[in-house]
Structures are given as C-alpha cells and as structure tokens.
Design a protein around this motif. Structure first.
Motif, short mmCIF file in Angstrom:
data_model
loop_
_atom_site.label_atom_id
_atom_site.label_comp_id
_atom_site.label_asym_id
_atom_site.label_seq_id
_atom_site.Cartn_x
_atom_site.Cartn_y
_atom_site.Cartn_z
N UNK A 54 5.91 -4.68 -1.72
CA UNK A 54 4.79 -4.54 -2.66
C UNK A 54 4.61 -5.82 -3.47
N UNK A 55 5.74 -6.42 -3.88
CA UNK A 55 5.66 -7.66 -4.67
C UNK A 55 5.07 -8.80 -3.84
N UNK A 56 5.58 -8.95 -2.61
CA UNK A 56 5.11 -10.05 -1.76
C UNK A 56 3.63 -9.91 -1.42
N UNK A 57 3.15 -8.67 -1.34
CA UNK A 57 1.73 -8.44 -1.05
C UNK A 57 0.87 -8.55 -2.30
N UNK A 58 1.53 -8.71 -3.45
CA UNK A 58 0.77 -8.85 -4.70
C UNK A 58 0.08 -7.56 -5.12
N UNK A 105 2.68 6.30 3.72
CA UNK A 105 1.47 7.09 3.43
C UNK A 105 0.67 6.43 2.31
N UNK A 106 1.35 5.89 1.30
CA UNK A 106 0.65 5.27 0.17
C UNK A 106 0.03 3.93 0.55
N UNK A 107 0.74 3.17 1.43
CA UNK A 107 0.26 1.83 1.79
C UNK A 107 0.45 1.60 3.29
N UNK A 108 -0.34 2.28 4.12
CA UNK A 108 -0.16 2.16 5.57
C UNK A 108 -0.37 0.75 6.09
N UNK A 109 -1.13 -0.06 5.37
CA UNK A 109 -1.39 -1.43 5.83
C UNK A 109 -0.17 -2.33 5.62
N UNK A 110 0.74 -1.95 4.73
CA UNK A 110 1.92 -2.77 4.43
C UNK A 110 3.17 -2.30 5.16
N UNK A 111 3.32 -0.99 5.29
CA UNK A 111 4.54 -0.42 5.88
C UNK A 111 4.18 0.09 7.28
#
Length: 374
Positions: free
Chosen positions: A200-204, A330-336
C-alpha cells in the motif's frame, strides 16, 4: 493426515519460570506448587492455574473459536472431548472435519440453554476446561467443583487483528509445551501484514483511494446489525486498506436501518459467518422491506461472504494469515494479484499437511448458510 503431538512433562524449574512471567495484577494462588507432572500458567483473568503435564481430555465452552487455535497449535483434535454447539456446527461445515475427523466426536451436551451443565461436563472427565474470560461466574463455579479451568479473553484494545490469536497461540504453547507451530503461524501473520503495508505504501495509497466498506455482522428479515470500532471487522479493514463506514457512528455491534445504509452507501460489504445471509440474497433483494438495489456495493457486485476454513475467518482463526491476504485482495485487486486459491492450498499443505482439491478451496471461499446455524 494428522500428526498427533506429544505432550511435554514440565520440569518444576520451567513451571516456576512460567509462573514468574505474569504481570503485576496476576492473582497468585499460594496453594499451587508445580510438580514433576504439572506446570503453572497464568490465564487471561491473570490467575495462576496448575495444568497437568499430560492432557488426555480437554473441553472448550463459550470460547467459540478456541478449538481451532488448539488444532493449529498442536495439529491434533483427538484430545478434544467437548466443544460448544455453535463451535460444533462451524466444525461440521468446515474442512477441519476432513483433516482431523475426530473433531466430530466431541460432545456438546454439557451446554444447555447457553449454560454449563456441570454433571455432563464432569462425565467428560476434562483435564482442563477452557472458558471465555467474561464468564467469571462460570469460571468460579467450575473452579469450586475442582475442574481445572483456563480463562481466555476475546477482548482487546489492540488494533492488530492478529492480537487475540497470537495471545492464544502463545498461551497454548505454554500449556502444551509445543512452541514451534505457534511461533511459525504468528510469524507468517506478521509477514503477511507487513507485505500488505509495504504494498500500500509503495503504491502511494492514501485514505481517499481506499474503498469504503461495511461489515454485516447479523442479518435477517428483521435485523440489520453492523460491526464498528472495537470489533474484528474494524481491525481487518484497517489492516487491509479499507475504510470502515461504521467507525464514526458504531462502537461494537449496532442495529441500523436501510436509511443508514443508504447514507453510508459502501463500496464493499463483507458478510460474516454468524449470519445465514449470502451475497446473492442482497443481489436478488430477497428481504421484504429492505431494498438493497440502491446500495453501491450491491450494484457493483462487491458483496463478499467471509470464508470458513479451519474455522470462521472473521474471529481469531488459524487461517488468519490467509484472511489478511484475502481481504487485501478484495479491497485492492489491482495491487494484490496473487492467486488466492494457490495461497490457500500452499498454506494448508505447509501447516496442516493436507492437499486441498479445487472443490475444497471453493467450499472454503463460499461457505454455506447452514454454517451460521446452531
């Protein structure tokens, strides 16, 4: 598939060391003195309790998830002689019955109308009885009958969703002498949490980028109860990049109406396994006097039933490290973008020595409504 654990007979020196690890509020029992066959632990009512070194029969009462903690800590259910009927229902609809079938031999008749029937409990001849810490009258009553009772607390001020499970794993390690498995699972949960924070941090990702989420705790035709602060759902959301829409207005669990739901208009809804409601029930608007079609999460088909693996994933469970990964995705499918099915299979192979089929993974991720009944 099970690997029965071996109990460790505690030496008096180790027992005395454990007894010395309690805090300043610890209730010391001057009558207790560890022997070659016993040890003294401090339970979560801060009481000193003398535990037999060899445990052949244990029973769990109102501390519903604890039987699953015992299993993941020891890889055995063979000594579990009794569990609460609610726990039994969850177990009978879980993969645990396939991995360790003896859990279905556990008796439930020592609980009647929510109360402990002492005579029935004595018939199970427990070496140790585990009870929820807020049932202090029950703990005292059982203590007076001579039943060794350990109190475990579900309450915590921590925002860490793994806090309760980690405490129970550590205490179970002290009781059984098995610490490698508890330590490994605690470490895996912490690693998964750090991975999520780092991603989450790296994706800002800022607060404005996070989905607004509601946890539906209990639900039927006549009740809509949501979980807010101080509940497991709030901790899971804070740890996986979600905004709890109920946090500012709900402390604990509160019944609300559809007008409040419309006001919150969550992007995502998670449904616990303490209610029979399924996502399709909201998608199909089956509840009279409740129009869910106006809610964004329903319109976007982002309503998710929480999984049921070894136990329900919402409260403390041995699958907690997986719960973090599942909800983050589920909250951030584009990141995980990991394959959650493979994550589950790998975890079960490593910790439970069990090869899951695709169908079993699907059953874990889509538990039936019956699992909420008891």
């Amino acid at each position: 598939m099970k690997r029965p654990y071996r109990y460790i007979i505690a030496s008096a020196s180790i027992a005395l060391l454990l007894a010395g690890c309690g805090n300043d509020n610890e209730v010391k029992n001057k009558d207790l003195e560890a022997s070659q066959e016993t040890k003294i632990i401090v339970d979560e009512l801060n009481r000193e309790v003398e535990i037999p070194g060899k445990l052949d029969s244990i029973v769990m009462g109102g501390i519903l998830p604890y039987f699953s903690t015992w299993f993941i800590a020891t890889n055995s259910t063979e000594e579990i002689a009794g569990i609460h009927p609610n726990s039994y229902n969850a177990a009978s609809h879980s993969i645990l019955k396939e991995i360790s079938p003896s859990i279905l031999d556990a008796k439930t008749n020592f609980i009647e109308n929510g109360e402990v029937n002492v005579e029935e409990l004595l018939s199970l001849d427990p070496d140790v009885y585990f009870e929820i810490a807020n049932q202090e009258k029950t703990v005292k009553k059982l203590e007076d009958t001579g039943i060794t009772t350990v109190a475990l607390d579900t309450a915590t001020d921590s925002l860490n969703p793994l806090d309760t499970l980690n405490r129970w794993l550590t205490l179970t390690g002290e009781i059984t002498g098995i610490t490698d498995r508890p330590d490994e699972i605690i470490a895996e949960g912490e690693e998964n949490q750090q991975m999520i924070y780092d991603t989450l941090d790296e994706a800002g990702v800022k607060e404005k980028d996070m989905p607004r989420v509601m946890v539906l705790q209990y639900h039927n035709d006549g009740e809509i109860s949501v979980a807010g602060t101080g509940m497991h759902g709030n901790r899971w959301l804070n740890s996986t990049g979600g905004i709890d829409v109920a946090a500012e207005e709900v402390d604990g669990i509160k019944a609300v109406n559809m007008e409040q739901i419309y006001k919150w208009n969550p992007d995502i809804i998670y449904i616990t396994n303490f209610t029979e409601t399924q996502p399709e029930d909201l998608y199909n608007n089956v509840f009279e006097s409740q129009d869910w079609s106006e809610v964004k999460a329903v319109q976007d088909k982002k309503v998710y039933k929480m999984p049921l693996g070894i136990y329900r994933w919402y409260p403390p469970s041995g699958d907690a490290p997986l719960m973090l990964k599942w909800m983050a995705q589920k909250n951030h499918p584009e990141l995980f973008t990991y394959d959650m099915n493979e994550e589950i299979k790998d975890y079960y192979k490593r910790y439970y020595n069990y090869e899951l089929s695709d169908m079993q993974v699907d059953e874990i991720l889509n538990p039936p409504s019956e699992a909420a009944k008891y």
